[in-house]
Scaffold this active site. Sequence first.
Site, PDB file in Angstrom:
ATOM      1  N   ASP A 202      35.031  42.895  44.936  1.00 35.04           N
ATOM      2  CA  ASP A 202      36.303  43.246  44.311  1.00 35.04           C
ATOM      3  C   ASP A 202      37.215  42.024  44.450  1.00 35.04           C
ATOM      4  O   ASP A 202      37.602  41.645  45.562  1.00 35.04           O
ATOM      5  CB  ASP A 202      36.898  44.473  45.023  1.00 35.04           C
ATOM      6  CG  ASP A 202      38.198  44.940  44.386  1.00 35.04           C
ATOM      7  OD1 ASP A 202      38.921  44.078  43.830  1.00 35.04           O
ATOM      8  OD2 ASP A 202      38.504  46.141  44.466  1.00 35.04           O
ATOM      9  N   TYR A 227      46.244  41.820  36.157  1.00 36.83           N
ATOM     10  CA  TYR A 227      47.714  41.937  36.165  1.00 36.83           C
ATOM     11  C   TYR A 227      48.340  41.422  37.454  1.00 36.83           C
ATOM     12  O   TYR A 227      49.550  41.430  37.587  1.00 36.83           O
ATOM     13  CB  TYR A 227      48.151  43.387  35.903  1.00 36.83           C
ATOM     14  CG  TYR A 227      47.585  44.437  36.838  1.00 36.83           C
ATOM     15  CD1 TYR A 227      48.105  44.610  38.117  1.00 36.83           C
ATOM     16  CD2 TYR A 227      46.538  45.256  36.436  1.00 36.83           C
ATOM     17  CE1 TYR A 227      47.586  45.567  38.966  1.00 36.83           C
ATOM     18  CE2 TYR A 227      46.016  46.225  37.272  1.00 36.83           C
ATOM     19  CZ  TYR A 227      46.540  46.379  38.548  1.00 36.83           C
ATOM     20  OH  TYR A 227      46.011  47.327  39.380  1.00 36.83           O
ATOM     21  N   LYS A 228      47.501  40.981  38.419  1.00 41.08           N
ATOM     22  CA  LYS A 228      48.050  40.462  39.682  1.00 41.08           C
ATOM     23  C   LYS A 228      48.234  38.946  39.564  1.00 41.08           C
ATOM     24  O   LYS A 228      49.096  38.489  38.812  1.00 41.08           O
ATOM     25  CB  LYS A 228      47.145  40.879  40.839  1.00 41.08           C
ATOM     26  CG  LYS A 228      47.196  42.397  41.043  1.00 41.08           C
ATOM     27  CD  LYS A 228      46.250  42.933  42.083  1.00 41.08           C
ATOM     28  CE  LYS A 228      46.423  44.443  42.212  1.00 41.08           C
ATOM     29  NZ  LYS A 228      45.363  45.094  42.971  1.00 41.08           N
ATOM     30  N   ARG A 376      54.427  42.648  53.138  1.00 39.06           N
ATOM     31  CA  ARG A 376      53.464  41.752  52.505  1.00 39.06           C
ATOM     32  C   ARG A 376      54.202  40.773  51.598  1.00 39.06           C
ATOM     33  O   ARG A 376      55.052  41.165  50.803  1.00 39.06           O
ATOM     34  CB  ARG A 376      52.513  42.627  51.693  1.00 39.06           C
ATOM     35  CG  ARG A 376      51.235  41.986  51.265  1.00 39.06           C
ATOM     36  CD  ARG A 376      50.327  43.007  50.646  1.00 39.06           C
ATOM     37  NE  ARG A 376      50.869  43.527  49.380  1.00 39.06           N
ATOM     38  CZ  ARG A 376      50.134  44.035  48.397  1.00 39.06           C
ATOM     39  NH1 ARG A 376      48.820  44.112  48.536  1.00 39.06           N
ATOM     40  NH2 ARG A 376      50.683  44.488  47.297  1.00 39.06           N
TER      41      ARG A 376
HETATM   42  C1  LIG Z   1      45.083  46.437  42.896  1.00 38.90           C
HETATM   43  C2  LIG Z   1      43.710  46.795  43.353  1.00 38.90           C
HETATM   44  C3  LIG Z   1      42.939  47.723  42.648  1.00 38.90           C
HETATM   45  C4  LIG Z   1      43.585  48.484  41.504  1.00 38.90           C
HETATM   46  O1  LIG Z   1      42.702  49.041  40.636  1.00 38.90           O
HETATM   47  P1  LIG Z   1      43.250  49.642  39.258  1.00 38.90           P
HETATM   48  O2  LIG Z   1      42.075  50.241  38.649  1.00 38.90           O
HETATM   49  O3  LIG Z   1      43.817  48.500  38.479  1.00 38.90           O
HETATM   50  O4  LIG Z   1      44.329  50.621  39.563  1.00 38.90           O
HETATM   51  C5  LIG Z   1      41.633  47.944  43.059  1.00 38.90           C
HETATM   52  N1  LIG Z   1      41.109  47.283  44.129  1.00 38.90           N
HETATM   53  C6  LIG Z   1      41.844  46.388  44.832  1.00 38.90           C
HETATM   54  C7  LIG Z   1      41.246  45.679  46.003  1.00 38.90           C
HETATM   55  C8  LIG Z   1      43.164  46.136  44.475  1.00 38.90           C
HETATM   56  O5  LIG Z   1      43.895  45.290  45.185  1.00 38.90           O
END
Ligand SMILES: *Cc1c(COP(=O)(O)O)cnc(C)c1O
Length: 417
Positions: A202, A227-228, A376
Site C-alpha cells: 500500500d 489525492y495525497k 501528524r
Molecule cells: C489514505 C489511505 C487509504 C485510503 O483509501 P481510500 O480508498 O482512498 O479511502 C488507504 N490506505 C492507506 C494506507 C491510506 O493512508
Amino acid sequence: MINREQCLAWDKEDQLSKFKDHFALPEGVIYLDGNSLGAQPKSATQLAQQVLTQEWGTDLINSWNTADWWGLPTRLGDKVAQLIGADAGETVITDSTTLNLFKVLSAALNIQAEQFPDRKVIVAEKDAFPTDLYIIEGLINQIDKDYQLKLIENNDDLSKHLESQKVAAVVLSHVNYRTGYFYDMAEINAEIHANNALVIWDLCHSVGAVPIELKQSNSDFAIGCTYKYLNGGPGSPALLWVNPKHQNRFWQPLSGWWGHQQPFEMAQQYQPSQGIRRFLCGTQPIVSMRLIECGLDIFLATDMQSIREKSLKMTDLFMQLMQQECSAFNFNLITPEQHHYRGSHVSYRHEHGYAIIQALIARGVIGDYREPEVLRFGITPLYLKFVDIWDAVQHLKEVMMHSEWNNKKYQVRGTVT
Ligand SMILES: *Cc1c(COP(=O)(O)O)cnc(C)c1O
C-alpha cells in the site's frame, strides 16, 4: 542553535523552491497536511475549465475518443509508473485504494491457491490504515475457505508467520500513515518470497513522498492514493500496479466491462483483457480523473531523489526544532529518527493532541490529528519552505506557552478529524 535566518538561507539555495509557484495555496497558511489531501496545482483550474466547457460541454460523447477519456486509466498509469519504478503498461489509475486492494488481494490468493492450496493465512499490520484490514476481513468472509487474518506488530512477528509456511499473502503499508515508519521494500520482499508468499504494498503514504522501485525490488502488487502526495484532487482515483509476471494469471472478481478484452463487442461472456486493463471494472469518474495529470506533470518535471533529499532535511529540521524550542511540553516523537526507516511526515504523541492541532489550525498551521493522541505533520518538499517549518514550530511553541489549546472550542470534534 538553528535560527530563522538559517532557514531562510536554506530556502535561497534550495533547487526545488521554484516548484512552490506551481501550487495554489492560500496566503497566511502553512500547509502540513499534503499527506492527507495534496495542495491544488494551479494548472488544475484551467484544465477543469477545459474539461467542463470543451470536453463535456461542447464535444460531449465524442470526448471518449477525441479527448481520449477511454485511455485515461492506462495513460495516467504510465505516468505514475515513472514514480514507482515500473514500466509502461503495468499500472492503471482507477477506483479507490480500498477497492483496488480487494482486486489485487483476490488475484494474489487465487494465484497462491493453484500452487500452495494449504496456505490460508493473510498477514497484515495491527496498525495498518483500517480500510486495509476491513477489506481483508470482507474478502475472507466472502470467499469463506478457512482463510485467516494474522496481525503483526513488527518485523519479528512477520518472520515468525512466514516461517510457519502457511502464509499466502502479506499486505504492508510502505510508509505507515501514523508513525511514518518506512519499510525497506527490497529486504522485505526477499524475505516474503523466500517463504513463497506474495506481497501487496500500500503506497498511499509513499508515492510522491519517497523513491520507489517496485520492479527492481521484485514486488508483486501495489495500490495507492493519488489525492495525497500526488495532488490529484479530493477523492481522485487510485493507482493499481501488478508485476507483469502475474498480470495474466488470474482475473479479478470485479469483472466489469472496462476490463473486458473487447468491451464494445457487447459479448455475453466475460473475457478478460490481456495485461493490466483487466484490473478495471466500470466507467471511471472522468472529471476527477482528468485532473490527476496536473500534479503528475509537476512530479515528472523533477525527480524523486531530490524530493527525498529535501524531505529528509525538512523532517530532520522539524525534529531538531521541536527539541530546541518545544522540549518543555512533553511531545513524544513516534517517527523513526533513522533516515532509512523514515517516510515524509513527522508525528508526536501528546495527551492534548486533538486540541493542540485545532489551536494550530486557528493560527493557520494545518497539520492533522490521528487517534490515539497523535499529531501528524506532513512534509511536501515541492510546496514547503524551510522557513515554514521554523514558523510552524514557533506557532506550536506559542500554543503551548499560553495554553491556547485549553479552550472549549478546540475540543469540539468535526465529523472528519
Ligand atoms: C489514505 C489511505 C487509504 C485510503 O483509501 P481510500 O480508498 O482512498 O479511502 C488507504 N490506505 C492507506 C494506507 C491510506 O493512508
